[in-house]
Write an enzyme that holds these catalytic residues in place. Structure first.
Site, PDB file in Angstrom:
ATOM      1  CB  SER A 146      -0.875   0.019   1.257  1.00 27.82           C
ATOM      2  OG  SER A 146      -1.543   1.266   1.374  1.00 27.82           O
ATOM      3  CE1 TYR A 156      -3.910  -2.270   5.282  1.00 26.13           C
ATOM      4  CE2 TYR A 156      -3.307   0.014   4.846  1.00 26.13           C
ATOM      5  CZ  TYR A 156      -3.731  -1.218   4.388  1.00 26.13           C
ATOM      6  OH  TYR A 156      -3.982  -1.411   3.046  1.00 26.13           O
TER       7      TYR A 156
HETATM    8  P1  NAP Z   1     -11.438  -6.087   1.143  1.00 28.99           P
HETATM    9  O1  NAP Z   1     -12.389  -5.606   0.105  1.00 28.99           O
HETATM   10  O2  NAP Z   1     -11.691  -5.779   2.582  1.00 28.99           O
HETATM   11  O3  NAP Z   1     -11.272  -7.676   0.968  1.00 28.99           O
HETATM   12  C1  NAP Z   1     -10.448  -8.373   1.844  1.00 28.99           C
HETATM   13  C2  NAP Z   1     -10.326  -9.807   1.400  1.00 28.99           C
HETATM   14  O4  NAP Z   1      -9.391 -10.473   2.251  1.00 28.99           O
HETATM   15  C3  NAP Z   1     -11.626 -10.582   1.506  1.00 28.99           C
HETATM   16  O5  NAP Z   1     -11.650 -11.502   0.439  1.00 28.99           O
HETATM   17  C4  NAP Z   1     -11.498 -11.299   2.843  1.00 28.99           C
HETATM   18  O6  NAP Z   1     -12.249 -12.499   2.914  1.00 28.99           O
HETATM   19  C5  NAP Z   1     -10.006 -11.615   2.833  1.00 28.99           C
HETATM   20  N1  NAP Z   1      -9.374 -11.849   4.118  1.00 28.99           N
HETATM   21  C6  NAP Z   1      -9.293 -11.007   5.178  1.00 28.99           C
HETATM   22  N2  NAP Z   1      -8.577 -11.580   6.172  1.00 28.99           N
HETATM   23  C7  NAP Z   1      -8.200 -12.806   5.716  1.00 28.99           C
HETATM   24  C8  NAP Z   1      -7.466 -13.871   6.285  1.00 28.99           C
HETATM   25  N3  NAP Z   1      -6.968 -13.816   7.532  1.00 28.99           N
HETATM   26  N4  NAP Z   1      -7.295 -14.995   5.553  1.00 28.99           N
HETATM   27  C9  NAP Z   1      -7.782 -15.081   4.291  1.00 28.99           C
HETATM   28  N5  NAP Z   1      -8.479 -14.093   3.697  1.00 28.99           N
HETATM   29  C10 NAP Z   1      -8.687 -12.972   4.417  1.00 28.99           C
HETATM   30  O7  NAP Z   1      -9.952  -5.553   0.848  1.00 28.99           O
HETATM   31  P2  NAP Z   1      -9.301  -4.802  -0.415  1.00 28.99           P
HETATM   32  O8  NAP Z   1      -9.529  -3.352  -0.260  1.00 28.99           O
HETATM   33  O9  NAP Z   1      -9.666  -5.493  -1.675  1.00 28.99           O
HETATM   34  O10 NAP Z   1      -7.758  -5.026  -0.085  1.00 28.99           O
HETATM   35  C11 NAP Z   1      -6.988  -6.072  -0.674  1.00 28.99           C
HETATM   36  C12 NAP Z   1      -5.531  -5.771  -0.388  1.00 28.99           C
HETATM   37  O11 NAP Z   1      -5.205  -4.488  -0.923  1.00 28.99           O
HETATM   38  C13 NAP Z   1      -5.197  -5.690   1.111  1.00 28.99           C
HETATM   39  O12 NAP Z   1      -3.933  -6.254   1.359  1.00 28.99           O
HETATM   40  C14 NAP Z   1      -5.175  -4.201   1.375  1.00 28.99           C
HETATM   41  O13 NAP Z   1      -4.359  -3.867   2.474  1.00 28.99           O
HETATM   42  C15 NAP Z   1      -4.602  -3.697   0.069  1.00 28.99           C
HETATM   43  N6  NAP Z   1      -4.876  -2.278  -0.203  1.00 28.99           N
HETATM   44  C16 NAP Z   1      -6.156  -1.821  -0.341  1.00 28.99           C
HETATM   45  C17 NAP Z   1      -6.370  -0.480  -0.592  1.00 28.99           C
HETATM   46  C18 NAP Z   1      -7.738   0.109  -0.758  1.00 28.99           C
HETATM   47  O14 NAP Z   1      -7.879   1.347  -0.802  1.00 28.99           O
HETATM   48  N7  NAP Z   1      -8.782  -0.721  -0.869  1.00 28.99           N
HETATM   49  C19 NAP Z   1      -5.273   0.406  -0.674  1.00 28.99           C
HETATM   50  C20 NAP Z   1      -3.990  -0.102  -0.531  1.00 28.99           C
HETATM   51  C21 NAP Z   1      -3.801  -1.443  -0.287  1.00 28.99           C
HETATM   52  P3  NAP Z   1     -13.844 -12.504   3.354  1.00 28.99           P
HETATM   53  O15 NAP Z   1     -14.596 -11.938   2.178  1.00 28.99           O
HETATM   54  O16 NAP Z   1     -14.146 -13.925   3.602  1.00 28.99           O
HETATM   55  O17 NAP Z   1     -13.950 -11.628   4.562  1.00 28.99           O
END
Ligand code: NAP
Length: 248
Positions: free
Chosen positions: A143, A157
């Protein structure tokens, strides 16, 4: 040979977009998730209906025995692993550092750091030429928080993503001569449900004016960079980072 990909946390958000795009490009995909089986099987269903190949596997990547079971299931049901996207990640309620307790810190680091290390280990054991594998590629989802620090929101985080950057640099060098490339993407403010976990579902709308491009990003815009890093088009790229943050 079919490309076999594990995308951790691909029931929703960036992971789901990555799983769908990878399947369109011919990968057999393991859709890993934590609890939301309806969403995970929804992703598998979309891939199936488009003629692709996917399985859904529930596994908490912060737990070693569940990671072992996840990769064994892939061995048995999809075949030889060739790619991993370490995408699963969490954040918790917006707090200052002086309000954080050990239980929260341990949860965030277990999911974001320990989970990515354990999955990377299992991938290396299967892909490294040192172990008789044929090579492969790993993309870690970091990130821009790693360099911005997320003050007043979730420095824990941000620090966990700093650890992912170090994992990317170090592991890339460890396995560069063993046929494995390791890179990372650093998304900025992307429209997904992760911001609700911080207590602010509409966070991207609040912060987007601070982005040079004046907008948030879509999950597929991150997925496209991930797929490039996984592909042969990135054959001389390892230990590298792509920021997908509209200039932030
Ligand atoms: P999200 O929409 O909250 O989705 C999270 C996913 O991770 C879901 O599929 C969830 O499963 C799964 N998950 C959570 N904890 C887990 C665990 N312990 N074991 C296995 N699966 C797990 O998140 P996102 O925004 O797409 O983020 C994805 C990645 O991008 C993350 O690493 C996040 O830090 C990074 N990121 C996101 C952003 C942003 O603005 N969105 C920015 C920078 C980086 P369930 O559906 O079963 O809960």
């Amino acid at each position: 040979m079919a490309q076999v990909l594990v995308v951790t946390g691909s029931s929703r958000g960036i992971g789901a977009a990555t799983a769908r795009l990878a399947a369109e490009r011919g990968y057999a995909v393991c859709v890993n998730y934590l609890h939301n089986s309806a969403a995970a099987y929804g992703v598998v269903d979309v891939i199936d209906r488009a003629g692709g190949r996917a399985i859904a596997v529930a596994a908490d990547i912060s737990l070693e025995d569940e990671v072992l079971r996840l990769f064994q299931t892939v061995d048995e049901q999809l075949g030889t692993l060739t790619a991993l996207v370490n995408n699963a990640g969490i954040l918790e309620q917006q707090r200052r550092v002086d309000e954080l307790d050990a239980a929260r810190l341990n949860r965030v680091f277990a999911a974001n750091v320990t989970g990515s290390f354990l999955c990377a280990r299992e991938a290396v054991k299967r892909m490294s030429t040192k172990y008789g594998g044929v090579g492969g590629a790993i993309v870690n989802v970091s990130s821009v928080a790693a360099r911005l620090g997320s003050p007043g929101e979730y420095v824990d985080y941000a620090a966990s993503k700093g650890a992912i950057d170090s994992l990317t640099i170090g592991l890339a060098k460890e396995v560069a001569a063993e046929g494995i490339r390791v890179n990372a993407v650093r998304p900025g403010f992307i429209y997904t449900a992760i911001h609700a976990s911080g207590g602010e579902p509409d966070r991207v709308e609040r912060v987007k004016s601070a982005v040079p491009m004046q907008r948030g990003g879509q999950a597929v815009e991150v997925a496209q960079a991930i797929l490039w890093l996984l592909s042969a088009e990135a054959s001389y790229t390892t230990g590298s980072f792509i920021d997908i943050a509209g200039g932030k």
